[in-house]
Design a protein around this motif. Sequence first.
Motif, PDB file in Angstrom:
ATOM      1  N   ALA A  24       0.812  -1.131   0.153  1.00  0.00           N
ATOM      2  CA  ALA A  24      -0.041  -0.063   0.172  1.00  0.00           C
ATOM      3  C   ALA A  24       0.898   1.080  -0.069  1.00  0.00           C
ATOM      4  O   ALA A  24       2.014   1.059   0.288  1.00  0.00           O
ATOM      5  CB  ALA A  24      -0.819   0.181   1.159  1.00  0.00           C
ATOM      6  N   PRO A  25       0.379   2.422  -0.571  1.00  0.00           N
ATOM      7  CA  PRO A  25       1.111   3.535  -0.389  1.00  0.00           C
ATOM      8  C   PRO A  25       1.789   3.936   0.970  1.00  0.00           C
ATOM      9  O   PRO A  25       1.019   3.823   1.905  1.00  0.00           O
ATOM     10  CB  PRO A  25       0.321   4.742  -0.887  1.00  0.00           C
ATOM     11  CG  PRO A  25      -0.799   3.974  -1.745  1.00  0.00           C
ATOM     12  CD  PRO A  25      -0.944   2.383  -1.029  1.00  0.00           C
ATOM     13  N   GLY A  26       3.111   4.214   1.013  1.00  0.00           N
ATOM     14  CA  GLY A  26       3.703   4.676   2.253  1.00  0.00           C
ATOM     15  C   GLY A  26       4.008   3.427   3.214  1.00  0.00           C
ATOM     16  O   GLY A  26       4.519   3.516   4.420  1.00  0.00           O
ATOM     17  N   LYS A  27       3.863   2.195   2.782  1.00  0.00           N
ATOM     18  CA  LYS A  27       4.088   1.025   3.663  1.00  0.00           C
ATOM     19  C   LYS A  27       4.995   0.146   2.888  1.00  0.00           C
ATOM     20  O   LYS A  27       5.217   0.058   1.925  1.00  0.00           O
ATOM     21  CB  LYS A  27       2.426   0.424   3.738  1.00  0.00           C
ATOM     22  CG  LYS A  27       1.623   1.212   4.785  1.00  0.00           C
ATOM     23  CD  LYS A  27       0.451   0.489   5.091  1.00  0.00           C
ATOM     24  CE  LYS A  27      -0.485   1.190   5.978  1.00  0.00           C
ATOM     25  NZ  LYS A  27      -1.694   0.280   6.394  1.00  0.00           N
ATOM     26  N   SER A  58     -14.433 -11.811   0.515  1.00  0.00           N
ATOM     27  CA  SER A  58     -14.580 -10.886   1.651  1.00  0.00           C
ATOM     28  C   SER A  58     -13.900  -9.828   1.522  1.00  0.00           C
ATOM     29  O   SER A  58     -13.096  -9.611   2.731  1.00  0.00           O
ATOM     30  CB  SER A  58     -14.818 -11.882   3.079  1.00  0.00           C
ATOM     31  OG  SER A  58     -15.591 -12.649   2.870  1.00  0.00           O
ATOM     32  N   LEU A  59     -13.474  -9.212   0.715  1.00  0.00           N
ATOM     33  CA  LEU A  59     -12.554  -7.882   0.487  1.00  0.00           C
ATOM     34  C   LEU A  59     -12.962  -6.996   1.250  1.00  0.00           C
ATOM     35  O   LEU A  59     -14.159  -6.484   1.362  1.00  0.00           O
ATOM     36  CB  LEU A  59     -12.408  -7.666  -0.916  1.00  0.00           C
ATOM     37  CG  LEU A  59     -11.263  -8.439  -1.684  1.00  0.00           C
ATOM     38  CD1 LEU A  59     -11.413  -8.245  -3.098  1.00  0.00           C
ATOM     39  CD2 LEU A  59      -9.872  -8.749  -1.077  1.00  0.00           C
ATOM     40  N   THR A  60     -12.155  -6.229   2.128  1.00  0.00           N
ATOM     41  CA  THR A  60     -12.598  -5.118   2.994  1.00  0.00           C
ATOM     42  C   THR A  60     -11.671  -3.706   2.289  1.00  0.00           C
ATOM     43  O   THR A  60     -10.834  -3.715   1.834  1.00  0.00           O
ATOM     44  CB  THR A  60     -12.062  -5.321   4.318  1.00  0.00           C
ATOM     45  OG1 THR A  60     -10.598  -5.589   4.288  1.00  0.00           O
ATOM     46  CG2 THR A  60     -12.539  -6.521   5.163  1.00  0.00           C
ATOM     47  N   PRO A  61     -12.496  -2.697   2.540  1.00  0.00           N
ATOM     48  CA  PRO A  61     -12.025  -1.481   2.147  1.00  0.00           C
ATOM     49  C   PRO A  61     -10.809  -0.803   3.060  1.00  0.00           C
ATOM     50  O   PRO A  61     -10.833  -1.033   4.189  1.00  0.00           O
ATOM     51  CB  PRO A  61     -13.387  -0.478   2.654  1.00  0.00           C
ATOM     52  CG  PRO A  61     -14.104  -1.496   3.281  1.00  0.00           C
ATOM     53  CD  PRO A  61     -13.775  -2.552   3.230  1.00  0.00           C
ATOM     54  N   GLU A  62      -9.833  -0.808   2.016  1.00  0.00           N
ATOM     55  CA  GLU A  62      -8.572  -0.196   2.852  1.00  0.00           C
ATOM     56  C   GLU A  62      -7.929   0.525   1.766  1.00  0.00           C
ATOM     57  O   GLU A  62      -8.157   0.713   0.578  1.00  0.00           O
ATOM     58  CB  GLU A  62      -7.861  -1.375   3.480  1.00  0.00           C
ATOM     59  CG  GLU A  62      -7.713  -2.609   2.457  1.00  0.00           C
ATOM     60  CD  GLU A  62      -7.080  -3.801   3.048  1.00  0.00           C
ATOM     61  OE1 GLU A  62      -7.168  -3.678   4.218  1.00  0.00           O
ATOM     62  OE2 GLU A  62      -6.783  -4.856   2.266  1.00  0.00           O
ATOM     63  N   ALA A  63      -6.744   1.047   1.987  1.00  0.00           N
ATOM     64  CA  ALA A  63      -5.754   1.721   1.059  1.00  0.00           C
ATOM     65  C   ALA A  63      -5.524   0.902  -0.205  1.00  0.00           C
ATOM     66  O   ALA A  63      -5.484  -0.254   0.044  1.00  0.00           O
ATOM     67  CB  ALA A  63      -4.511   2.166   1.684  1.00  0.00           C
TER      68      ALA A  63
END
Length: 127
Positions: free
Chosen positions: A42-45, A87-92
């Motif tokens: 993810a961006p910045g990670k 079951s994907l969850t909203p995240e970056a």
Amino acid sequence: QVQVVESGGGLVQSGGSLRLSCVASASGFSLDSFVMGWFRQAPGKEREGVSCISSRGRTTYYADAVKGRFTITRDKAKNMVYLQMKSLTPEAPAIYYCATTNSPTMCPITRDDYNYWGQGTQVTVSS
């Protein structure tokens, strides 16, 4: 030289499913002893390991964050690996990378264990 190409990313709603595909190819040698893994960043990670499957497909590993929701499989005849995500969850938004390396018996999940990487495919989950 080993080439790795991912596909299947995209935009999916929260709770939905997506299947990523990865094909590995090599000139002049077999990939039979190669483990295949999926990572995401993810961006910045930092890039983190998501799942891996051993060369014979007998051993798999899943990060705790995806255990029970993601399934990794491979088709050795086609040198392909799949990551079924449910079951994907909203995240970056994250870029999912496929990677491979010569490891006949292991299923490593750290970035430094892999020598060959794809360009990545982006996955975005909307709420």
